[in-house]
Design a protein around this motif. Sequence first.
Motif, PDB file in Angstrom:
ATOM      1  N   PRO A 321       0.817  -1.211   0.000  1.00 10.70           N
ATOM      2  CA  PRO A 321       0.000   0.000   0.000  1.00 10.70           C
ATOM      3  C   PRO A 321       0.855   1.268   0.000  1.00 10.70           C
ATOM      4  O   PRO A 321       0.446   2.289  -0.560  1.00 10.70           O
ATOM      5  CB  PRO A 321      -0.828  -0.111   1.277  1.00 10.70           C
ATOM      6  CG  PRO A 321      -0.164  -1.159   2.105  1.00 10.70           C
ATOM      7  CD  PRO A 321       0.557  -2.053   1.185  1.00 10.70           C
ATOM      8  N   ALA A 322       2.032   1.206   0.621  1.00  5.71           N
ATOM      9  CA  ALA A 322       2.874   2.407   0.681  1.00  5.71           C
ATOM     10  C   ALA A 322       3.218   2.883  -0.728  1.00  5.71           C
ATOM     11  O   ALA A 322       3.379   4.072  -0.972  1.00  5.71           O
ATOM     12  CB  ALA A 322       4.141   2.125   1.474  1.00  5.71           C
ATOM     13  N   ARG A 323       3.317   1.931  -1.654  1.00  8.83           N
ATOM     14  CA  ARG A 323       3.616   2.302  -3.031  1.00  8.83           C
ATOM     15  C   ARG A 323       2.587   3.308  -3.540  1.00  8.83           C
ATOM     16  O   ARG A 323       2.931   4.297  -4.187  1.00  8.83           O
ATOM     17  CB  ARG A 323       3.588   1.042  -3.906  1.00  8.83           C
ATOM     18  CG  ARG A 323       3.620   1.390  -5.361  1.00  8.83           C
ATOM     19  CD  ARG A 323       3.361   0.209  -6.266  1.00  8.83           C
ATOM     20  NE  ARG A 323       3.091   0.750  -7.604  1.00  8.83           N
ATOM     21  CZ  ARG A 323       3.175   0.053  -8.709  1.00  8.83           C
ATOM     22  NH1 ARG A 323       3.530  -1.200  -8.669  1.00  8.83           N
ATOM     23  NH2 ARG A 323       2.911   0.609  -9.854  1.00  8.83           N
ATOM     24  N   TYR A 324       1.327   3.042  -3.260  1.00  8.15           N
ATOM     25  CA  TYR A 324       0.273   3.908  -3.767  1.00  8.15           C
ATOM     26  C   TYR A 324       0.247   5.239  -3.034  1.00  8.15           C
ATOM     27  O   TYR A 324      -0.056   6.271  -3.619  1.00  8.15           O
ATOM     28  CB  TYR A 324      -1.073   3.187  -3.689  1.00  8.15           C
ATOM     29  CG  TYR A 324      -1.010   1.874  -4.436  1.00  8.15           C
ATOM     30  CD1 TYR A 324      -0.779   1.872  -5.815  1.00  8.15           C
ATOM     31  CD2 TYR A 324      -1.096   0.656  -3.780  1.00  8.15           C
ATOM     32  CE1 TYR A 324      -0.658   0.685  -6.509  1.00  8.15           C
ATOM     33  CE2 TYR A 324      -0.985  -0.532  -4.471  1.00  8.15           C
ATOM     34  CZ  TYR A 324      -0.763  -0.524  -5.832  1.00  8.15           C
ATOM     35  OH  TYR A 324      -0.638  -1.682  -6.525  1.00  8.15           O
ATOM     36  N   GLN A 341      -6.668  11.356 -11.855  1.00  6.21           N
ATOM     37  CA  GLN A 341      -5.325  10.876 -12.174  1.00  6.21           C
ATOM     38  C   GLN A 341      -4.842   9.829 -11.178  1.00  6.21           C
ATOM     39  O   GLN A 341      -4.002   9.007 -11.486  1.00  6.21           O
ATOM     40  CB  GLN A 341      -4.346  12.060 -12.194  1.00  6.21           C
ATOM     41  CG  GLN A 341      -4.521  12.924 -13.432  1.00  6.21           C
ATOM     42  CD  GLN A 341      -3.852  14.266 -13.271  1.00  6.21           C
ATOM     43  OE1 GLN A 341      -3.833  14.844 -12.186  1.00  6.21           O
ATOM     44  NE2 GLN A 341      -3.302  14.772 -14.356  1.00  6.21           N
ATOM     45  N   LEU A 342      -5.389   9.888  -9.957  1.00  2.00           N
ATOM     46  CA  LEU A 342      -4.946   8.956  -8.924  1.00  2.00           C
ATOM     47  C   LEU A 342      -5.972   7.847  -8.708  1.00  2.00           C
ATOM     48  O   LEU A 342      -5.988   7.206  -7.661  1.00  2.00           O
ATOM     49  CB  LEU A 342      -4.702   9.712  -7.616  1.00  2.00           C
ATOM     50  CG  LEU A 342      -3.561  10.744  -7.663  1.00  2.00           C
ATOM     51  CD1 LEU A 342      -3.564  11.606  -6.416  1.00  2.00           C
ATOM     52  CD2 LEU A 342      -2.212  10.055  -7.830  1.00  2.00           C
ATOM     53  N   ALA A 343      -6.829   7.629  -9.692  1.00  2.00           N
ATOM     54  CA  ALA A 343      -7.929   6.667  -9.534  1.00  2.00           C
ATOM     55  C   ALA A 343      -7.420   5.271  -9.209  1.00  2.00           C
ATOM     56  O   ALA A 343      -7.927   4.603  -8.304  1.00  2.00           O
ATOM     57  CB  ALA A 343      -8.779   6.649 -10.799  1.00  2.00           C
ATOM     58  N   THR A 344      -6.400   4.804  -9.919  1.00  2.00           N
ATOM     59  CA  THR A 344      -5.879   3.455  -9.687  1.00  2.00           C
ATOM     60  C   THR A 344      -5.417   3.304  -8.241  1.00  2.00           C
ATOM     61  O   THR A 344      -5.773   2.336  -7.554  1.00  2.00           O
ATOM     62  CB  THR A 344      -4.675   3.187 -10.611  1.00  2.00           C
ATOM     63  OG1 THR A 344      -4.950   3.749 -11.879  1.00  2.00           O
ATOM     64  CG2 THR A 344      -4.387   1.716 -10.716  1.00  2.00           C
ATOM     65  N   GLU A 345      -4.624   4.266  -7.793  1.00  2.00           N
ATOM     66  CA  GLU A 345      -4.113   4.222  -6.423  1.00  2.00           C
ATOM     67  C   GLU A 345      -5.267   4.204  -5.427  1.00  2.00           C
ATOM     68  O   GLU A 345      -5.254   3.452  -4.453  1.00  2.00           O
ATOM     69  CB  GLU A 345      -3.222   5.438  -6.149  1.00  2.00           C
ATOM     70  CG  GLU A 345      -1.828   5.360  -6.747  1.00  2.00           C
ATOM     71  CD  GLU A 345      -1.794   5.744  -8.224  1.00  2.00           C
ATOM     72  OE1 GLU A 345      -2.861   6.122  -8.767  1.00  2.00           O
ATOM     73  OE2 GLU A 345      -0.713   5.654  -8.841  1.00  2.00           O
ATOM     74  N   THR A 346      -6.268   5.048  -5.679  1.00  2.00           N
ATOM     75  CA  THR A 346      -7.408   5.147  -4.775  1.00  2.00           C
ATOM     76  C   THR A 346      -8.130   3.810  -4.668  1.00  2.00           C
ATOM     77  O   THR A 346      -8.414   3.323  -3.570  1.00  2.00           O
ATOM     78  CB  THR A 346      -8.394   6.217  -5.282  1.00  2.00           C
ATOM     79  OG1 THR A 346      -7.655   7.412  -5.512  1.00  2.00           O
ATOM     80  CG2 THR A 346      -9.486   6.473  -4.280  1.00  2.00           C
ATOM     81  N   ILE A 347      -8.383   3.210  -5.814  1.00  2.00           N
ATOM     82  CA  ILE A 347      -9.116   1.944  -5.820  1.00  2.00           C
ATOM     83  C   ILE A 347      -8.310   0.865  -5.108  1.00  2.00           C
ATOM     84  O   ILE A 347      -8.829   0.134  -4.255  1.00  2.00           O
ATOM     85  CB  ILE A 347      -9.440   1.521  -7.269  1.00  2.00           C
ATOM     86  CG1 ILE A 347     -10.478   2.486  -7.844  1.00  2.00           C
ATOM     87  CG2 ILE A 347      -9.947   0.086  -7.315  1.00  2.00           C
ATOM     88  CD1 ILE A 347     -10.643   2.366  -9.348  1.00  2.00           C
ATOM     89  N   LEU A 348      -7.023   0.790  -5.393  1.00  2.00           N
ATOM     90  CA  LEU A 348      -6.219  -0.272  -4.799  1.00  2.00           C
ATOM     91  C   LEU A 348      -6.061  -0.090  -3.283  1.00  2.00           C
ATOM     92  O   LEU A 348      -6.078  -1.065  -2.532  1.00  2.00           O
ATOM     93  CB  LEU A 348      -4.858  -0.350  -5.486  1.00  2.00           C
ATOM     94  CG  LEU A 348      -4.972  -0.907  -6.915  1.00  2.00           C
ATOM     95  CD1 LEU A 348      -3.676  -0.735  -7.676  1.00  2.00           C
ATOM     96  CD2 LEU A 348      -5.391  -2.369  -6.884  1.00  2.00           C
ATOM     97  N   LEU A 349      -5.935   1.155  -2.846  1.00  2.00           N
ATOM     98  CA  LEU A 349      -5.856   1.390  -1.392  1.00  2.00           C
ATOM     99  C   LEU A 349      -7.153   0.985  -0.709  1.00  2.00           C
ATOM    100  O   LEU A 349      -7.149   0.419   0.379  1.00  2.00           O
ATOM    101  CB  LEU A 349      -5.565   2.864  -1.098  1.00  2.00           C
ATOM    102  CG  LEU A 349      -4.109   3.314  -1.151  1.00  2.00           C
ATOM    103  CD1 LEU A 349      -3.997   4.752  -0.670  1.00  2.00           C
ATOM    104  CD2 LEU A 349      -3.215   2.416  -0.297  1.00  2.00           C
ATOM    105  N   THR A 350      -8.274   1.272  -1.357  1.00  2.00           N
ATOM    106  CA  THR A 350      -9.569   0.889  -0.792  1.00  2.00           C
ATOM    107  C   THR A 350      -9.663  -0.627  -0.663  1.00  2.00           C
ATOM    108  O   THR A 350     -10.072  -1.152   0.373  1.00  2.00           O
ATOM    109  CB  THR A 350     -10.724   1.393  -1.685  1.00  2.00           C
ATOM    110  OG1 THR A 350     -10.480   2.761  -1.997  1.00  2.00           O
ATOM    111  CG2 THR A 350     -12.045   1.244  -0.989  1.00  2.00           C
ATOM    112  N   ILE A 351      -9.269  -1.309  -1.712  1.00  2.00           N
ATOM    113  CA  ILE A 351      -9.327  -2.773  -1.686  1.00  2.00           C
ATOM    114  C   ILE A 351      -8.427  -3.320  -0.580  1.00  2.00           C
ATOM    115  O   ILE A 351      -8.834  -4.179   0.205  1.00  2.00           O
ATOM    116  CB  ILE A 351      -8.917  -3.354  -3.059  1.00  2.00           C
ATOM    117  CG1 ILE A 351      -9.969  -2.991  -4.104  1.00  2.00           C
ATOM    118  CG2 ILE A 351      -8.725  -4.862  -2.973  1.00  2.00           C
ATOM    119  CD1 ILE A 351      -9.594  -3.393  -5.513  1.00  2.00           C
ATOM    120  N   PHE A 352      -7.218  -2.784  -0.493  1.00  2.00           N
ATOM    121  CA  PHE A 352      -6.290  -3.255   0.533  1.00  2.00           C
ATOM    122  C   PHE A 352      -6.877  -3.046   1.931  1.00  2.00           C
ATOM    123  O   PHE A 352      -6.849  -3.935   2.770  1.00  2.00           O
ATOM    124  CB  PHE A 352      -4.952  -2.518   0.419  1.00  2.00           C
ATOM    125  CG  PHE A 352      -3.950  -2.953   1.445  1.00  2.00           C
ATOM    126  CD1 PHE A 352      -3.181  -4.086   1.244  1.00  2.00           C
ATOM    127  CD2 PHE A 352      -3.780  -2.235   2.622  1.00  2.00           C
ATOM    128  CE1 PHE A 352      -2.270  -4.499   2.193  1.00  2.00           C
ATOM    129  CE2 PHE A 352      -2.867  -2.646   3.586  1.00  2.00           C
ATOM    130  CZ  PHE A 352      -2.109  -3.778   3.363  1.00  2.00           C
TER     131      PHE A 352
END
Lengths: 369, 308
Positions: A321-324, A341-352
């Motif tokens: 998660p720190a990567r995002y 622009q940060l949609a991918t990071e947002t989604i992946l942090l939510t999932i994590f």
Amino acid sequence: MKLIRVRAIAKKELIQVLRDPLSLAMAFLMPVILLLIFGYAITMDVNNLRTVVYDLDKSSLSRELVAQFRESGYFTIVTILDRPSDVDAALDANRGQVALWIPADFSENLRRGKVAPLQVVVDGSDSNTATIALGYLEGVTERFGQRVTGGIARAPIDARVRVWYNPELKSRNYIIPGLIAVIMAVIAALLTSLTIAREWERGTMEQLIATPVKTTELIAGKLLPYFFIGFIDVAVSVAMTVFIFDVPLRGSLLLLAFLTSLFLFGGLSLGILISVVAKSQLVASQIAMVVSFLPAFLLSGFMYAISNMPLPLQNMTRIIPARYFVAILKGIFLKGSTLRQLATETILLTIFGLLTFVLSVRKFKKRIV
Amino acid sequence: MNHIETAVEFSGLTRIFGDFTAVDQISLAVGRGEIFGFLGPNGAGKSTTIKMLCGLLTPSAGSGTVGGFNIMTEAEEIKKNIGYMSQKFSLYDDLTVEENINFFSGIYRVPREKKRERKEWVLEMAGIADRRGALTKTLSGGFKQRLALGCAILHEPPIIFLDEPTSGVDPISRRNFWRLIYAMSREGKTIFVTTHYMDEAEYCDRLALIYRGKIIAEGTPTALKQEYMERDVLEIEVEQVVDALEVLEQSGIETAIFGSVLHATVTDAGQESQRIRESLVKAGLKVVRIEKIVPSLEDVFVTLIEVS
Ligand SMILES: Nc1ncnc2c1ncn2[C@@H]1O[C@H](COP(=O)(O)OP(=O)(O)OP(=O)(O)O)[C@@H](O)[C@H]1O
Ligand SMILES: [Mg+2]
């Protein structure tokens, strides 16, 4: 889930943190100290690169170039040398980290509008410093070239490394936002890694699991106070970054606050999960340290560019998660990135976050043994 | 109100740790409103049993109900209807008295309008109304125990499990604690209490004796004394207690030390007392007094444990 229980647990947990000097220091002092220490340690060396000059041109233009280097603040001119052999000697003796060799026809070439070759030697033994030095060099010479030729000159040195998104050439601009992510990954996991384990160790868990409290309520209640603490930590870190380290914040604070919440949710849940599994404070804090610090430091893109890593390692960084959060902080600070622009990071942090939360709820057993 | 007359009942209850059987197929029934004493020496399996009944420990085998809920499948329902006070003090030491009460009152979802009243009741009951702001770790043992009881019954549960509530507490505090237990019992609460104090056992409506994971006796204190003490007990006061014990045991008489005197279990007090006096005198010991006494529960249990 009953709010009254969540509130009771959150309140109790908050009182315990605020009453214990050690927890208090870890919650509020540690992030500040870490940010100061690492912030200065990482950015200090590259501010005062010891530079030696061998000037064969000895013209007003060449002196202006040297002055430009000095004024940039990144280079300290140690000596002006007289013989070419002195250049080697100065680098060998480590009196200089950078040597500037100005050829005799430097001003002549510039005046005729030709590319003026400028020889620069950088001590590469500290590759990190060297890389940053090259970036500075390029910036300084480029600006110098633009000044004397009215913007048409190309960089007279062939430095392959560019400092992206950082036109002011401040390495700290690039490093500090990422540093916040690394520090908060560790603090978040450490903070919560103790909470469940402490209750087992002190025997208070036995009373707690004899009540009708639900696991979700227990874990949510335990997350809440640390969520606020973590949020304050990030707010303080961001303020320090802007006001002490002079890093400009280009993006939206609101977006930063929102994405910080997402990151904290995952980081704190990870700590809880560790605490649930370990059942002892010592083991839990050690696991939390290893699981949070190492990946955040090495694999988040903070220290090493992910695109330069071998493919298997690159794939591994995807579950960190720190990567995002590093990407989010750098994006919002340096590029003024938007949520889109940060949609991918947002989604992946939510999932994590959701995954670790659900996993810790499922792993927790309201039973002894 | 439900109309089940048994508050707690279980059969074949077993708990195995590794290859060690801590509780071995025990069965019991506790009626509503009873003070039920669960007695046994250290390591007998008292806490293990209580934890299985309160849903803290999964039984290895057996079945049962607490307040009508199945101990195997309805642990969370049980937890709403019981108060549990663990053997080890387990409130938050770093919270004040009041903060501990507030916490458990939140956990048990005591309705807002009753919160104040319940808190004052606990403070009053525990006798610590003037120390509500003190950190719990600064309280002495007796007060801590009463506060723990208070926090465990904030939600006024009908069934209360107390695991050695008075261990390590001074005699006055113990007496006070038992007054509380009686008071709760009068309100119709069922109380399941473990202890290894024999005098406390006498206060219970009914008892079970557990030894090495098995129940070896069960009944009212009076019934137990009659049933298991068909023989007589002689109290012997003698100057050299240890020497006397040796002499009597050598002549095959069941004897145990009770404080400063000996208790000998014999079939006929009249005949045996003369024989005992003679053998003690012959051994050169000074006998002060030998008399037949009404056996205490301790006599019963010492005998029972020696038999098994
Ligand atoms: N989690 C466990 N793992 C292994 N053995 C256990 C565990 N819990 C209890 N035991 C063992 O089971 C036996 C019964 O323990 P228990 O705590 O029920 O005894 P007790 O009657 O409450 O004794 P005490 O008066 O000392 O509290 C003991 O020998 C104990 O060592
Ligand atoms: Mg016990």
